[in-house]
Design an enzyme around this catalytic site. Structure first.
Site, PDB file in Angstrom:
ATOM      1  N   CYS A  41      -8.515  -1.357   3.047  1.00 38.40           N
ATOM      2  CA  CYS A  41      -7.091  -1.679   2.930  1.00 38.40           C
ATOM      3  C   CYS A  41      -6.921  -3.191   2.728  1.00 38.40           C
ATOM      4  CB  CYS A  41      -6.354  -1.243   4.200  1.00 38.40           C
ATOM      5  SG  CYS A  41      -4.569  -1.511   4.111  1.00 38.40           S
ATOM      6  N   ASP A  43      -4.764  -4.982   4.057  1.00 34.75           N
ATOM      7  CA  ASP A  43      -4.249  -5.573   5.300  1.00 34.75           C
ATOM      8  C   ASP A  43      -5.045  -6.821   5.709  1.00 34.75           C
ATOM      9  OD1 ASP A  43      -3.758  -6.014   8.164  1.00 34.75           O
ATOM     10  OD2 ASP A  43      -2.704  -4.090   8.088  1.00 34.75           O
ATOM     11  N   ARG A  45      -5.522  -8.164   8.394  1.00 34.69           N
ATOM     12  CA  ARG A  45      -6.230  -8.091   9.683  1.00 34.69           C
ATOM     13  C   ARG A  45      -7.552  -7.346   9.585  1.00 34.69           C
ATOM     14  NH1 ARG A  45      -1.518  -4.994  12.567  1.00 34.69           N
ATOM     15  NH2 ARG A  45      -1.762  -3.928  10.562  1.00 34.69           N
ATOM     16  N   HIS A  97      -7.914   1.929   8.572  1.00 35.21           N
ATOM     17  CA  HIS A  97      -7.734   1.271   9.880  1.00 35.21           C
ATOM     18  C   HIS A  97      -6.511   1.825  10.588  1.00 35.21           C
ATOM     19  CE1 HIS A  97      -4.338  -1.482   8.767  1.00 35.21           C
ATOM     20  NE2 HIS A  97      -4.767  -1.153   7.558  1.00 35.21           N
ATOM     21  N   CYS A 100      -2.187   1.213  10.173  1.00 36.76           N
ATOM     22  CA  CYS A 100      -2.082   0.871   8.753  1.00 36.76           C
ATOM     23  C   CYS A 100      -0.622   1.016   8.305  1.00 36.76           C
ATOM     24  CB  CYS A 100      -2.976   1.805   7.938  1.00 36.76           C
ATOM     25  SG  CYS A 100      -2.938   1.453   6.164  1.00 36.76           S
TER      26      CYS A 100
HETATM   27 CO    CO Z   1      -3.598  -0.720   5.953  1.00 38.54          CO
END
Ligand code: CO
Length: 208
Positions: A41, A43, A45, A97, A100
């Site tokens: 992803c 993302d 993080r 994750h 998400c």
């Molecule tokens: Co995500």
């Protein structure tokens, strides 16, 4: 963080790397020979190299919202083709994750414009597994399970690609489903049986 700081960080990183190995960049420029293709992803993080503990050159990375592998996405399909056919990676990892945002958005009824067709892939995963998901009453548990099922279904999509089918059968390429737990930092192996999945889907999706 100020944008100028990035260039200061870069200079510090260069000197740090050269202190460890004066030929670091020279060697890096010669070739890449990664063992892994990581599809994760976008993302911020979930940084692929950090959570895997690997360095530059060790993992070929593709990231998008909610780690999707749509058949019609030329981007992810090109990445898979290049990684399998040219870089000859031995492992393909789809890593989702918990928490998400993409999966969360797909669980809610709302019009998100250009994101609608992208998130629809996750709504399709929900529809395929609605009997299991609807039995989970705690919303957070359902959300986590959809994250896992999404990873699993994207692995199935990886296995539908012809170069992947050939490499699994001819040279032992492996496909892995992982979830990163942001809460603890743990990487969880969902232990999917990709050989069994491949066998099951071959009747319909065989392209080799
Ligand atoms: Co995500």
């Amino acid at each position: 963080m100020e944008i100028d700081q990035i260039f200061k960080n870069n200079k510090r990183w260069i000197s740090g790397q050269l202190e460890l190995d004066e030929n670091y960049f020279e060697n890096l420029s010669k070739k890449q020979d990664p063992e892994f293709l990581y599809i994760g992803c976008s993302d911020s993080r979930v940084p692929a190299e950090s959570l895997m503990g690997v360095s530059a050159g060790e993992v070929f990375v593709h990231r998008n919202i909610a780690n999707q592998v749509p058949n019609t996405d030329l981007n992810v399909m090109s990445v898979i083709n290049y990684a399998v056919e040219h870089l000859k990676v031995n492992h393909i990892i789809v890593c989702g994750h918990y928490y998400c945002g993409g999966v969360k958005a797909a669980m809610q009824a709302s019009d998100l414009g250009i994101l609608n067709p992208w998130l629809r892939n996750i709504r399709d995963v929900y529809r395929m597994h609605n009997l299991e998901l609807d039995k989970i009453s705690a919303e957070e548990e359902k959300y986590k399970r959809l994250v896992e099922l999404n990873v699993q279904e994207q692995c199935v999509n990886v296995l539908k690609v012809e170069v992947v089918q050939r490499a699994c059968i001819n040279r032992g390429l492996q496909v892995h489903a992982w979830v990163f737990d942001i809460h603890t930092g743990s990487l969880i192996d969902l232990k999917i049986d990709f050989k069994k999945i491949l066998e099951e889907i071959m009747e319909i999706y065989s392209l080799k």
